[in-house]
Design a protein around this motif. Structure first.
Motif, PDB file in Angstrom:
ATOM      1  N   ALA A   5       0.836  -1.206   0.000  1.00 26.77           N
ATOM      2  CA  ALA A   5       0.000   0.000   0.000  1.00 26.77           C
ATOM      3  C   ALA A   5       0.864   1.245   0.000  1.00 26.77           C
ATOM      4  O   ALA A   5       2.026   1.222   0.421  1.00 26.77           O
ATOM      5  N   ILE A   6       0.266   2.339  -0.466  1.00 28.05           N
ATOM      6  CA  ILE A   6       0.892   3.653  -0.456  1.00 28.05           C
ATOM      7  C   ILE A   6      -0.215   4.685  -0.496  1.00 28.05           C
ATOM      8  O   ILE A   6      -1.321   4.405  -0.979  1.00 28.05           O
ATOM      9  N   ASP A   7       0.041   5.877   0.020  1.00 20.56           N
ATOM     10  CA  ASP A   7      -0.961   6.927  -0.150  1.00 20.56           C
ATOM     11  C   ASP A   7      -0.588   7.762  -1.370  1.00 20.56           C
ATOM     12  O   ASP A   7       0.575   7.845  -1.769  1.00 20.56           O
ATOM     13  N   ILE A   8      -1.595   8.357  -1.989  1.00 19.48           N
ATOM     14  CA  ILE A   8      -1.399   9.096  -3.235  1.00 19.48           C
ATOM     15  C   ILE A   8      -1.158  10.560  -2.895  1.00 19.48           C
ATOM     16  O   ILE A   8      -2.089  11.329  -2.675  1.00 19.48           O
TER      17      ILE A   8
ATOM     18  N   ASP B 246       3.176   7.483  -7.616  1.00 13.30           N
ATOM     19  CA  ASP B 246       3.212   6.742  -6.355  1.00 13.30           C
ATOM     20  C   ASP B 246       3.165   5.238  -6.565  1.00 13.30           C
ATOM     21  O   ASP B 246       3.814   4.485  -5.828  1.00 13.30           O
ATOM     22  N   ILE B 247       2.432   4.775  -7.573  1.00 15.35           N
ATOM     23  CA  ILE B 247       2.407   3.328  -7.790  1.00 15.35           C
ATOM     24  C   ILE B 247       3.783   2.821  -8.229  1.00 15.35           C
ATOM     25  O   ILE B 247       4.134   1.659  -7.989  1.00 15.35           O
TER      26      ILE B 247
ATOM     27  N   CYS C 183      -3.671   3.686  -2.464  1.00 10.64           N
ATOM     28  CA  CYS C 183      -3.526   2.705  -3.531  1.00 10.64           C
ATOM     29  C   CYS C 183      -2.952   1.450  -2.882  1.00 10.64           C
ATOM     30  O   CYS C 183      -1.930   1.522  -2.195  1.00 10.64           O
ATOM     31  N   PHE C 184      -3.613   0.311  -3.072  1.00 12.60           N
ATOM     32  CA  PHE C 184      -3.124  -0.909  -2.439  1.00 12.60           C
ATOM     33  C   PHE C 184      -3.343  -2.098  -3.362  1.00 12.60           C
ATOM     34  O   PHE C 184      -4.158  -2.061  -4.292  1.00 12.60           O
TER      35      PHE C 184
END
Length: 323
Positions: free
Chosen positions: A208-211, A218-219, A267-268
């Motif tokens: 996971a990451i935050d946008i 970010d992806i 985004c995960f």
């Protein structure tokens, strides 16, 4: 003119109920806190600078919300439960007319997420805000960027692109008359950290990451850390009707969704065996969750729509890239 310590006492001390894990908050050389058993501490620091992240004349309450929300979003990306925050505030002068709404909005959001201000600093200089948030995550369960595997499904929360449209209004007042301009401007400053979604996905998500710098940027951090590639379905990107009307066509809205920074959505990635659990796990969160693609082997990167590849050249935000 109000001195530093009078300012701190008036605007920052005794504004919140004391958490049970806080032994000593503001008022000494250090804060003292207690760590629960069987958890790791997730820590994130972000700085917002006037002229870079917000204009100096932006409403103080909006700036406060954006500053804290951006930090809480980092905790959400790891599935952490927010606990404590410290604040370093630099101001040209101790402007009480600015501080009052700033602190009111800051503590409103902090209280909503159960976060206690435990310390910080104030100093004179160009307007900037630095926050450090800390939260709890069960040991060895934190969501990271490095767990995605080929075949995992890619999800995002909320709707994407609105923040960029709001920033357009900030930077070009002529766009303030476009459809939904004021609503999109508000959304630029008022992201909702997806803390509940992060917590709900702890048993199911692989990465996971935050946008914060744009989905397309970010992806890439997940792809790099996990040594994988991705195929993204541009038609699946969640778009608001306000964004589509603001930019006046769907392909432009889709490009906004790919590149818009400061969204603070998540985004995960989710393995195939857990895909069926996503909707059930997030049902109580009150937020849209959308599958937008699938993880592929390393070095594979594809954008497609209606089954056809797209050759769009799009990129997210880079603080040190010349415009």
């Amino acid at each position: 003119m109000m001195g530093e310590f009078n300012l701190i006492n008036k605007y920052f001390v005794d504004r919140q109920a004391q958490r049970k894990d806080v032994i000593l908050a503001a008022g000494d050389d250090c804060a003292l806190v207690e760590m629960p058993e069987n958890v790791s501490i997730a820590i994130s620091t972000d700085t917002l600078v006037a002229g870079t992240h917000f204009l100096a004349d932006a409403p103080a309450a909006w700036v406060a919300h954006k500053a804290l929300a951006s930090n809480l979003s980092d905790l959400a990306a790891m599935g952490a439960t927010p606990a404590w925050v410290s604040l370093a505030l630099t101001m040209p002068e101790p402007d009480e007319a600015w501080l009052a709404p700033f602190c009111s909005a800051f503590f409103d959001l902090a209280d909503y997420f159960g976060v206690q201000l435990i310390g910080g600093d104030t100093t004179k200089g160009p307007l900037s805000i630095t926050l450090t948030v800390q939260g709890f995550v069960p040991k060895e369960q934190a969501l990271r960027r490095s767990g995605a595997r080929v075949g995992d499904w890619v999800y995002v929360t909320g709707e994407l692109g609105d923040s960029q449209a709001g920033l357009d209004v900030v930077l070009d007042p002529n766009k303030s008359t476009k459809p939904f301009a004021q609503e999109l401007l508000y959304r630029h400053f008022h992201a909702t950290p997806r803390v509940l979604v992060g917590q709900a996905m702890l048993p199911y998500a692989s990465a996971a990451i935050d946008i914060s710098d744009g989905l397309i940027s970010d992806i890439q951090h997940i792809l790099t850390a996990s040594h994988v590639g991705v195929s993204l379905d541009v038609d699946a990107l969640p778009l608001s009707k306000e964004l589509i009307q603001f930019v006046d066509d769907k392909p432009t809205a889709q490009q906004y969704a790919l590149t818009s920074g400061e969204e603070y959505e998540l985004c995960f990635t989710v393995p195939e065996e857990h895909k069926g659990a996503v909707d059930t796990a997030t049902a109580h969160c009150g937020v849209q969750v959308t599958c937008i693609g699938q993880i592929r082997p390393q070095d594979h990167f594809e954008l497609h729509a209606s089954g056809e590849p797209l050759d769009w050249s799009v990129s997210g935000y880079d603080h040190f890239k010349e415009s």
